[in-house]
Design an enzyme around this catalytic site. Structure first.
Site, PDB file in Angstrom:
ATOM      1  N   ALA A  66       0.856  -1.186   0.000  1.00 41.64           N
ATOM      2  CA  ALA A  66       0.000   0.000   0.000  1.00 41.64           C
ATOM      3  C   ALA A  66       0.896   1.242   0.000  1.00 41.64           C
ATOM      4  O   ALA A  66       2.023   1.209   0.505  1.00 41.64           O
ATOM      5  CB  ALA A  66      -0.891  -0.015   1.231  1.00 41.64           C
ATOM      6  N   GLY A 109       0.362  -4.788   1.163  1.00 45.14           N
ATOM      7  CA  GLY A 109      -0.908  -4.831   0.424  1.00 45.14           C
ATOM      8  C   GLY A 109      -0.760  -5.531  -0.923  1.00 45.14           C
ATOM      9  O   GLY A 109      -1.723  -6.110  -1.439  1.00 45.14           O
ATOM     10  N   GLU A 112      -1.206  -9.030  -0.145  1.00 44.27           N
ATOM     11  CA  GLU A 112      -2.636  -9.281   0.110  1.00 44.27           C
ATOM     12  C   GLU A 112      -3.427  -9.330  -1.195  1.00 44.27           C
ATOM     13  O   GLU A 112      -4.326 -10.162  -1.360  1.00 44.27           O
ATOM     14  CB  GLU A 112      -3.188  -8.209   1.066  1.00 44.27           C
ATOM     15  CG  GLU A 112      -2.591  -8.402   2.455  1.00 44.27           C
ATOM     16  CD  GLU A 112      -2.940  -7.308   3.440  1.00 44.27           C
ATOM     17  OE1 GLU A 112      -2.720  -6.128   3.105  1.00 44.27           O
ATOM     18  OE2 GLU A 112      -3.427  -7.632   4.529  1.00 44.27           O
ATOM     19  N   GLU A 132       4.674  -4.805   7.332  1.00 43.23           N
ATOM     20  CA  GLU A 132       3.853  -3.871   8.126  1.00 43.23           C
ATOM     21  C   GLU A 132       4.354  -3.707   9.551  1.00 43.23           C
ATOM     22  O   GLU A 132       4.359  -2.611  10.101  1.00 43.23           O
ATOM     23  CB  GLU A 132       2.390  -4.328   8.158  1.00 43.23           C
ATOM     24  CG  GLU A 132       1.602  -4.046   6.904  1.00 43.23           C
ATOM     25  CD  GLU A 132       1.712  -5.136   5.845  1.00 43.23           C
ATOM     26  OE1 GLU A 132       2.677  -5.932   5.877  1.00 43.23           O
ATOM     27  OE2 GLU A 132       0.827  -5.182   4.975  1.00 43.23           O
TER      28      GLU A 132
HETATM   29  C1  HXC Z   1       5.013   4.394  -1.276  1.00 45.86           C
HETATM   30  C2  HXC Z   1       6.843   3.357  -2.193  1.00 45.86           C
HETATM   31  C3  HXC Z   1       6.480   2.128  -1.594  1.00 45.86           C
HETATM   32  C4  HXC Z   1       5.284   2.110  -0.803  1.00 45.86           C
HETATM   33  C5  HXC Z   1       8.292   1.817  -2.693  1.00 45.86           C
HETATM   34  N1  HXC Z   1       7.961   3.100  -2.873  1.00 45.86           N
HETATM   35  N2  HXC Z   1       7.398   1.210  -1.914  1.00 45.86           N
HETATM   36  N3  HXC Z   1       6.113   4.462  -2.031  1.00 45.86           N
HETATM   37  N4  HXC Z   1       4.602   3.256  -0.677  1.00 45.86           N
HETATM   38  N5  HXC Z   1       4.842   0.981  -0.230  1.00 45.86           N
HETATM   39  C6  HXC Z   1       8.686   4.118  -3.656  1.00 45.86           C
HETATM   40  C7  HXC Z   1       9.949   4.562  -2.957  1.00 45.86           C
HETATM   41  O1  HXC Z   1       9.670   5.565  -2.004  1.00 45.86           O
HETATM   42  C8  HXC Z   1      10.755   5.079  -4.115  1.00 45.86           C
HETATM   43  O2  HXC Z   1      10.286   6.367  -4.461  1.00 45.86           O
HETATM   44  C9  HXC Z   1      10.388   4.144  -5.238  1.00 45.86           C
HETATM   45  O3  HXC Z   1       9.135   3.549  -4.873  1.00 45.86           O
HETATM   46  C10 HXC Z   1      11.415   3.032  -5.450  1.00 45.86           C
HETATM   47  O4  HXC Z   1      11.628   2.397  -4.206  1.00 45.86           O
HETATM   48  P1  HXC Z   1      13.078   2.224  -3.539  1.00 45.86           P
HETATM   49  O5  HXC Z   1      12.881   2.080  -2.077  1.00 45.86           O
HETATM   50  O6  HXC Z   1      14.020   3.292  -4.005  1.00 45.86           O
HETATM   51  O7  HXC Z   1      13.521   0.828  -4.189  1.00 45.86           O
HETATM   52  P2  HXC Z   1      14.477  -0.295  -3.563  1.00 45.86           P
HETATM   53  O8  HXC Z   1      15.677   0.325  -2.913  1.00 45.86           O
HETATM   54  O9  HXC Z   1      14.674  -1.280  -4.661  1.00 45.86           O
HETATM   55  O10 HXC Z   1      13.621  -0.961  -2.390  1.00 45.86           O
HETATM   56  C11 HXC Z   1      12.443  -1.645  -2.696  1.00 45.86           C
HETATM   57  C12 HXC Z   1      11.658  -1.949  -1.393  1.00 45.86           C
HETATM   58  C13 HXC Z   1      11.381  -0.618  -0.646  1.00 45.86           C
HETATM   59  C14 HXC Z   1      12.464  -2.896  -0.511  1.00 45.86           C
HETATM   60  C15 HXC Z   1      10.347  -2.645  -1.807  1.00 45.86           C
HETATM   61  O11 HXC Z   1      10.853   0.315  -1.591  1.00 45.86           O
HETATM   62  C16 HXC Z   1      10.419  -0.746   0.483  1.00 45.86           C
HETATM   63  O12 HXC Z   1      10.791  -1.242   1.548  1.00 45.86           O
HETATM   64  N6  HXC Z   1       9.196  -0.277   0.280  1.00 45.86           N
HETATM   65  C17 HXC Z   1       8.154  -0.285   1.289  1.00 45.86           C
HETATM   66  C18 HXC Z   1       7.588  -1.675   1.451  1.00 45.86           C
HETATM   67  C19 HXC Z   1       6.527  -1.743   2.508  1.00 45.86           C
HETATM   68  O13 HXC Z   1       6.778  -1.435   3.683  1.00 45.86           O
HETATM   69  N7  HXC Z   1       5.317  -2.169   2.139  1.00 45.86           N
HETATM   70  C20 HXC Z   1       4.180  -2.291   3.029  1.00 45.86           C
HETATM   71  C21 HXC Z   1       3.381  -1.036   3.038  1.00 45.86           C
HETATM   72  S1  HXC Z   1       2.110  -1.103   4.253  1.00 45.86           S
HETATM   73  P3  HXC Z   1      11.292   7.591  -4.756  1.00 45.86           P
HETATM   74  O14 HXC Z   1      10.364   8.754  -4.978  1.00 45.86           O
HETATM   75  O15 HXC Z   1      12.170   7.718  -3.560  1.00 45.86           O
HETATM   76  O16 HXC Z   1      12.022   7.146  -5.999  1.00 45.86           O
HETATM   77  C22 HXC Z   1       0.914  -1.985   3.549  1.00 45.86           C
HETATM   78  C23 HXC Z   1      -0.339  -2.110   4.384  1.00 45.86           C
HETATM   79  C24 HXC Z   1      -1.476  -2.686   3.592  1.00 45.86           C
HETATM   80  O17 HXC Z   1       1.004  -2.474   2.461  1.00 45.86           O
HETATM   81  C25 HXC Z   1      -2.762  -2.442   4.303  1.00 45.86           C
HETATM   82  C26 HXC Z   1      -3.970  -2.701   3.439  1.00 45.86           C
HETATM   83  C27 HXC Z   1      -4.232  -1.758   2.327  1.00 45.86           C
END
Ligand code: HXC
Length: 258
Positions: A66, A109, A112, A132
Site C-alpha cells: 500500500a 498490500g 494481500e 507492516e
Molecule cells: C510508497 C513506495 C512504496 C510504498 C516503494 N515506494 N514502496 N512508495 N509506498 N509501499 C517508492 C519509494 O519511495 C521510491 O520512491 C520508489 O518507490 C522506489 O523504491 P526504492 O525504495 O528506491 O527501491 P528499492 O531500494 O529497490 O527498495 C524496494 C523496497 C522498498 C524494498 C520494496 O521500496 C520498500 O521497503 N518499500 C516499502 C515496502 C513496505 O513497507 N510495504 C508495506 C506497506 S504497508 P522515490 O520517490 O524515492 O524514488 C501496507 C499495508 C497494507 O502495504 C494495508 C492494506 C491496504
C-alpha cells in the site's frame, strides 16, 4: 468507467488483462488504484468475452505494498469514514478465475492482493513479505487471515512478525503459489496457464471456483451439500449436454458457455 490512471487493461482471446501501472513507485497501491483494479475485475466478470482475469505489474515489481505516503497521516476516524476495505472486499465476489502473475517485490498490500487471486504464477526472483510490523502496523486487507488459512498458524505468525522475505521456492513448498517460472517467461507462462482455463466450459469453471471457496469457510457437511447443488445445476447447462455427447461420439466438445 472514467479514464484509468494507475492501471492498464485489455482483452484478448478470452483473457482480461489488468496491469498495475505505477512502475516508478514499484506499483505501490493507492486507493484510486485499488478501486480501478476492483472495478475492472467486476467489469470483466460481467463481460462474456472474458473467461479468465490475469493481473500483473508493469516494471520491475508486482507491488511494494500500500502507498505509505497516502497512509502516513491517517487516523482511525478518517480510515473508518474512507472505508477503503469495502473495495478490497469486492475482490472475493468476483466469479471468474483470477490469476496473479507476480515478480520481484510482493509486499504488504501487494501480497494481500496476490493472496486474493485464485492462482499465483511467480517469477523465480519473487520475494513475498509482510513488512507492516516494521512500520508499527499490521496487514489490514486479509493478510493475517488468508495467509494463515493457506499455510497454518506456525509459519504465518513467524513470517508476519519477522517481516521475513519469503522466496518463491518456499512459497511453492508451502503451497500458496501454483508455479515458479523464469522471470523472462512470466507473462508467456501465465497466458498459457490462463488459456488452459479459458477453454473450459465457463459455467463449470464458475461453480467449481465457488464450491472450492466454500470449502475454506464451511464445515464439511455444508460444503458437500453446496457442492451437490452446484453439480445438479450444471446438468441444466448446454455445455454439460455438449461435453457428454462429444465424449460418447468420440469428438472434441464445442463449448458455448450456455
Ligand atoms: C510508497 C513506495 C512504496 C510504498 C516503494 N515506494 N514502496 N512508495 N509506498 N509501499 C517508492 C519509494 O519511495 C521510491 O520512491 C520508489 O518507490 C522506489 O523504491 P526504492 O525504495 O528506491 O527501491 P528499492 O531500494 O529497490 O527498495 C524496494 C523496497 C522498498 C524494498 C520494496 O521500496 C520498500 O521497503 N518499500 C516499502 C515496502 C513496505 O513497507 N510495504 C508495506 C506497506 S504497508 P522515490 O520517490 O524515492 O524514488 C501496507 C499495508 C497494507 O502495504 C494495508 C492494506 C491496504
Amino acid at each position: 468507467m472514467n479514464a484509468l490512471q494507475f492501471i492498464e487493461t485489455s482483452i484478448a482471446d478470452g483473457i482480461g488483462y489488468i496491469s498495475l501501472n505505477r512502475p516508478k513507485q514499484l506499483n505501490a497501491l493507492n486507493r484510486i488504484m485499488v478501486r480501478e483494479i476492483v472495478s475492472t475485475m467486476e467489469e470483466f466478470d460481467r463481460d462474456p468475452q472474458v473467461k479468465v482475469i490475469l493481473l500483473s505489474g508493469n516494471g520491475k515489481a508486482f507491488s511494494a505494498g500500500a502507498d505509505i505516503d497516502e497512509m502516513v497521516n491517517d487516523d482511525p476516524i478518517s480510515m473508518e469514514l474512507t472505508n477503503q476495505f469495502a473495495d478490497w472486499d469486492r475482490i472475493s465476489l468476483v466469479k471468474k478465475p483470477v490469476i496473479g502473475a507476480v515478480k520481484s517485490f510482493v509486499f504488504g498490500g501487494g501480497f494481500e492482493l496476490a493472496l486474493s487471486c485464485d492462482f499465483l504464477i511467480a517469477a523465480s526472483d519473487t520475494q513475498f513479505s509482510f513488512p507492516e510490523v516494521t512500520l508499527g502496523v499490521m496487514p489490514g486487507a486479509g493478510g493475517t487471515q488468508r495467509l494463515t488459512k493457506l499455510v497454518g498458524k506456525t509459519k504465518a505468525l513467524e513470517w508476519i512478525l519477522t517481516a521475513e522475505r519469503i522466496k518463491a521456492k518456499t512459497a511453492l513448498q508451502y503451497g500458496f503459489i501454483n508455479k515458479i517460472v523464469a522471470p523472462e517467461l512470466l507473462m508467456e507462462e501465465s497466458v498459457d496457464f490462463a488459456r488452459k482455463i479459458a477453454k473450459q466450459p465457463p459455467l463449470a469453471v464458475r461453480l467449481i471456483k465457488e464450491s472450492i471457496n466454500k470449502a475454506v469457510d464451511y464445515p464439511l457437511n455444508e460444503g458437500m451439500q453446496f457442492e451437490r447443488k452446484n453439480f445438479y445445476i450444471l446438468f441444466a447447462s448446454e455445455d454439460q449436454k455438449e461435453g457428454m455427447k462429444a465424449f460418447v461420439e468420440k469428438r472434441e466438445p464445442k463449448f458455448t458457455g450456455g
